[in-house]
Design a protein around this motif. Structure first.
Motif, PDB file in Angstrom:
ATOM      1  N   UNK A   1       0.832  -1.206   0.000  1.00  0.00           N
ATOM      2  CA  UNK A   1       0.000   0.000   0.000  1.00  0.00           C
ATOM      3  C   UNK A   1       0.862   1.250   0.000  1.00  0.00           C
TER       4      UNK A   1
ATOM      5  N   UNK B   1      -1.519   4.199  -1.522  1.00  0.00           N
ATOM      6  CA  UNK B   1      -2.715   4.178  -0.692  1.00  0.00           C
ATOM      7  C   UNK B   1      -2.375   4.599   0.737  1.00  0.00           C
TER       8      UNK B   1
ATOM      9  N   UNK C   1      -2.796   7.242  -5.374  1.00  0.00           N
ATOM     10  CA  UNK C   1      -2.637   5.927  -6.000  1.00  0.00           C
ATOM     11  C   UNK C   1      -2.956   5.909  -7.486  1.00  0.00           C
TER      12      UNK C   1
ATOM     13  N   UNK D   1      -1.489  -2.700  -9.170  1.00  0.00           N
ATOM     14  CA  UNK D   1      -1.641  -3.286  -7.836  1.00  0.00           C
ATOM     15  C   UNK D   1      -2.856  -4.221  -7.851  1.00  0.00           C
TER      16      UNK D   1
ATOM     17  N   UNK E   1     -10.534  -7.562  -5.190  1.00  0.00           N
ATOM     18  CA  UNK E   1     -11.334  -6.345  -5.198  1.00  0.00           C
ATOM     19  C   UNK E   1     -11.766  -6.016  -6.612  1.00  0.00           C
ATOM     20  N   UNK E   2     -12.800  -6.709  -7.100  1.00  0.00           N
ATOM     21  CA  UNK E   2     -13.330  -6.372  -8.420  1.00  0.00           C
ATOM     22  C   UNK E   2     -14.460  -5.363  -8.248  1.00  0.00           C
ATOM     23  N   UNK E   3     -14.977  -4.847  -9.358  1.00  0.00           N
ATOM     24  CA  UNK E   3     -16.161  -3.986  -9.301  1.00  0.00           C
ATOM     25  C   UNK E   3     -17.367  -4.903  -9.477  1.00  0.00           C
ATOM     26  N   UNK E   4     -18.070  -5.232  -8.386  1.00  0.00           N
ATOM     27  CA  UNK E   4     -19.007  -6.352  -8.422  1.00  0.00           C
ATOM     28  C   UNK E   4     -20.170  -6.184  -9.386  1.00  0.00           C
ATOM     29  N   UNK E   5     -20.635  -4.938  -9.607  1.00  0.00           N
ATOM     30  CA  UNK E   5     -21.832  -4.772 -10.428  1.00  0.00           C
ATOM     31  C   UNK E   5     -21.515  -4.350 -11.856  1.00  0.00           C
ATOM     32  N   UNK E   6     -20.238  -4.205 -12.157  1.00  0.00           N
ATOM     33  CA  UNK E   6     -19.861  -3.984 -13.549  1.00  0.00           C
ATOM     34  C   UNK E   6     -19.635  -5.343 -14.200  1.00  0.00           C
TER      35      UNK E   6
ATOM     36  N   UNK F   1     -16.423  -4.709 -18.586  1.00  0.00           N
ATOM     37  CA  UNK F   1     -16.294  -3.336 -18.079  1.00  0.00           C
ATOM     38  C   UNK F   1     -15.185  -3.250 -17.036  1.00  0.00           C
TER      39      UNK F   1
ATOM     40  N   UNK G   1     -12.079  -0.764 -17.351  1.00  0.00           N
ATOM     41  CA  UNK G   1     -11.695   0.190 -16.315  1.00  0.00           C
ATOM     42  C   UNK G   1     -10.203   0.073 -16.003  1.00  0.00           C
ATOM     43  N   UNK G   2      -9.685  -1.147 -16.159  1.00  0.00           N
ATOM     44  CA  UNK G   2      -8.248  -1.325 -15.947  1.00  0.00           C
ATOM     45  C   UNK G   2      -7.426  -0.479 -16.901  1.00  0.00           C
TER      46      UNK G   2
ATOM     47  N   UNK H   1      -7.313  -7.315 -14.877  1.00  0.00           N
ATOM     48  CA  UNK H   1      -7.611  -5.885 -14.868  1.00  0.00           C
ATOM     49  C   UNK H   1      -6.337  -5.072 -14.667  1.00  0.00           C
TER      50      UNK H   1
ATOM     51  N   UNK I   1     -19.109   4.838 -16.402  1.00  0.00           N
ATOM     52  CA  UNK I   1     -18.744   3.542 -15.830  1.00  0.00           C
ATOM     53  C   UNK I   1     -17.699   3.733 -14.729  1.00  0.00           C
TER      54      UNK I   1
ATOM     55  N   UNK J   1     -18.465   1.602  -6.359  1.00  0.00           N
ATOM     56  CA  UNK J   1     -18.540   0.193  -5.951  1.00  0.00           C
ATOM     57  C   UNK J   1     -17.309  -0.235  -5.182  1.00  0.00           C
ATOM     58  N   UNK J   2     -16.170   0.281  -5.540  1.00  0.00           N
ATOM     59  CA  UNK J   2     -14.940  -0.141  -4.878  1.00  0.00           C
ATOM     60  C   UNK J   2     -13.899   0.953  -5.054  1.00  0.00           C
TER      61      UNK J   2
ATOM     62  N   UNK K   1     -10.089  -0.084  -5.290  1.00  0.00           N
ATOM     63  CA  UNK K   1      -9.758  -0.718  -6.565  1.00  0.00           C
ATOM     64  C   UNK K   1      -9.785   0.310  -7.687  1.00  0.00           C
TER      65      UNK K   1
ATOM     66  N   UNK L   1      -8.956   3.440  -7.438  1.00  0.00           N
ATOM     67  CA  UNK L   1      -7.657   4.114  -7.357  1.00  0.00           C
ATOM     68  C   UNK L   1      -6.579   3.268  -8.023  1.00  0.00           C
ATOM     69  N   UNK L   2      -6.566   1.970  -7.696  1.00  0.00           N
ATOM     70  CA  UNK L   2      -5.476   1.110  -8.158  1.00  0.00           C
ATOM     71  C   UNK L   2      -5.470   0.921  -9.667  1.00  0.00           C
ATOM     72  N   UNK L   3      -6.636   1.051 -10.314  1.00  0.00           N
ATOM     73  CA  UNK L   3      -6.609   0.905 -11.772  1.00  0.00           C
ATOM     74  C   UNK L   3      -6.339   2.240 -12.456  1.00  0.00           C
TER      75      UNK L   3
ATOM     76  N   UNK M   1      -8.083   5.239 -12.007  1.00  0.00           N
ATOM     77  CA  UNK M   1      -9.173   6.209 -12.144  1.00  0.00           C
ATOM     78  C   UNK M   1      -8.902   7.356 -11.170  1.00  0.00           C
TER      79      UNK M   1
END
Lengths: 256, 306
Positions: free
Chosen positions: A49, A54, A74, A84, A90-95, A99, A103-104, A150, B183, B190-191, B194, B196-198, B200
């Motif tokens: 971190x 972070x 970060x 990282x 830690x995925x984006x659960x509802x995407x 997607x 986002x990656x 990702x 998106x 949502x997270x 995460x 931050x880490x990607x 965004x």
């Protein structure tokens, strides 16, 4: 030996008043897989971190490609090419899965994003079938693959992997380990791997560090660490039974 | 406005019960759209940053006054004045986030809450100083136009607010479904870590969420039926908050539906229950919802989807 990609110099990081990292220095050379071992609460995750921004170190320098990157946001660090993969999928659960991958590549503007998504599907064929479904329907192992994929979408030079084997079956651990090695060799991604699964980490790693209570207590090539008696006893669970099936007091060791 | 309609309706009592219900439906839906638009702002900000912005109603009021400045005072054509007001509000939302809310990251929730309540007071006072406290009427292109369908009357303002809300919902849907930024807003809510880490830029995304919420509030302020504005119209923000909770404080469709329910219950309670019930109906609805289904209407279906 190749040049160092990432160097930590005497990092000290706090959670409020609690000192989690007590002066850690380490070097990750380009093209290496570096394993960071240690028990729960040793400070491994905090090291990652601190690298990715972070957490802000109270003292010390994080140097990446010759540039001090500590105490940056970060997302800025990510855009410098450090992917990282955090602990616990830690995925984006509802995407949707796709997607998530897109986002990656958020910071990228080139036209090769679609090709890279296909490439990630090439590494993790199981994800392809889930492309249009929300990531929350994936199993734990698949989510871990998605999180790694990702991070790949950044086209990172360095990946920080935080316990990728956590909670996975031995077969999946093996599969993930293979992918890590392949990414390292085929795409020349340098890896900093935090693991509790010491066997896996030492098998695939080139160089290893062992942490306890916020300090590095041992470092060596993974080859030599594998054969070190302390590592064998404390991390690989091999020990010689004493005459009476019990170890003697004098043999107990701790690095405290 | 309500009182006038009630008298009108009373005259029709015998033959016109059906007409009366339709009339109440129309005014309930149009008022409900206003609540829904403000509630959307509550939900957007809550989902992204987990803060509740109690100044949302006052931001709506400021939006209406800025539109008033462009359209009435400067005499710009409605469309340009409206768009200019939206642009100013977007800027104001983002600046508010940057200057007031971002330094509060990591502070306790009640502190942020007090901050937004205080911000509401400041906005109300500033508006009173700047524009005066007596009610003003926005020059709207539909003015006081009224259409009659048999015995039912539909005002131009009713059509405008319903049409505007539908259009905004469609735009929001397309934005969150298909644009990279939309998106990314979902991803950040949502997270956060995460996201931050990607890579965004989460902080900038939060600023844009505030801008979006302020724009929606300004739309509500301009489109609100009647077109009468004064520094205290922001108080309907509390009813809109009730609407957001009824909808499930985490769902955009829920916010609109909650707004409609609050608007309708207000109209019907005002007509069929004892005097004063129109004002408390929103809170009765809120209490009932908290007892029966505390997670709100839409929460179970889509827990954290923007």
């Amino acid at each position: 030996m190749t040049s160092s990609l990432l160097a930590l110099r005497n990092i000290e990081t706090y959670y409020g008043p609690i000192m989690a990292i007590r002066g850690v220095s380490m070097t990750v050379r380009e093209g290496q897989i570096v394993s960071l071992l240690g028990a729960n609460g040793a400070g491994k995750t905090t090291v990652l971190k601190t690298i990715s921004g972070a957490m802000e170190p109270q003292k010390g320098v994080v140097e990446y490609q010759g540039e001090a990157i500590q105490a940056r946001d970060p997302d800025w660090v990510a855009r410098r090419g450090i992917g990282h993969v955090p602990e616990g999928r830690e995925v984006f659960p509802f995407l949707t899965v796709e997607e998530n991958l897109r986002m990656g590549a958020y910071s990228r503007r080139d036209g090769e994003i679609d090709a890279d998504i296909e490439q990630v599907y090439g590494y993790f064929p199981v994800l392809k079938g889930f492309g249009r479904q929300p990531a929350q329907v994936l199993s734990g192992g698949q989510q871990q693959m998605l999180a790694i994929g990702r991070a790949l979408m950044l086209r990172p030079d360095l990946m920080l992997l935080d316990e990728p084997s956590l909670g996975l079956s031995p077969r999946l651990v093996h599969e993930i380990a293979e992918i890590i090695v392949r990414l390292n060799q085929e795409r020349n991604v340098t890896m900093l791997l935090v693991e509790q699964n010491a066997k896996m980490a030492l098998d695939i790693g080139d160089y290893g560090y062992v942490m306890e209570n916020g300090r590095i207590v041992m470092e060596d090539t993974c080859e030599r660490l594998r054969n070190a008696p302390d590592i064998q006893e404390f991390y690989l669970g091999m020990k010689d039974e004493g005459v009476r099936g019990r170890r003697r007091w004098k043999q107990r060791k701790t690095w405290r | 406005m309500l009182g006038k309609k009630r008298v009108e309706c009373g005259a029709f009592r015998r033959q016109g019960h059906f007409v009366e219900v339709i009339q109440l439906l129309i005014s309930g839906v149009s008022q409900g759209c206003v609540y829904g638009l403000i509630a959307l702002g509550f939900v957007l900000i809550y989902k992204a940053t987990e803060m509740v912005n109690f100044a949302q109603g006052d931001i709506m009021m400021i939006g209406a006054f800025i539109a008033f400045t462009f359209i009435n005072l400067l005499g710009w054509p409605f469309v340009w004045g409206f768009l200019a007001a939206l642009a100013v509000m977007a800027l104001l939302g983002a600046v508010t986030e940057r200057l007031l809310l971002r330094p509060m990251i990591g502070e306790p929730h009640f502190a942020v809450l007090m901050l937004t309540i205080g911000l509401g007071f400041v906005l109300r006072t500033v508006a009173g100083e700047r524009w005066g406290s007596e009610p003003k009427t926005l020059d709207l292109p539909w003015g006081s136009a009224v259409w009659r369908f048999g015995e039912v009357t539909v005002g131009g303002d009713d059509l405008a607010v319903v049409g505007g809300t539908l259009a905004l919902c469609a735009l929001l849907y397309l934005f969150f479904r298909f644009t990279r930024l939309g998106i990314a807003m979902q991803a950040a809510s949502q997270n956060q870590l995460a996201a931050f880490y990607v890579g965004i830029p989460v902080k900038r995304v939060f600023g844009l969420v505030w801008a979006l919420a302020a724009v929606l509030a300004a739309c509500a302020g301009v489109l609100a039926p009647g077109g009468v504005i004064d520094p205290n119209i922001g108080f309907i923000g509390i009813k809109a908050f009730a609407a957001a909770i009824v909808g499930g404080l985490g769902s955009l469709p829920g916010a609109i539906l909650g707004g409609l329910l609050v608007g309708l219950s207000e109209q019907f309670a005002g007509r069929y229950l004892w005097p004063g019930f129109s004002d408390v109906s929103a809170y009765v609805l809120l209490l009932a919802m908290l007892m029966i289904r505390p997670e709100g209407l839409f929460a179970a279906m889509q827990q954290k989807k923007v």
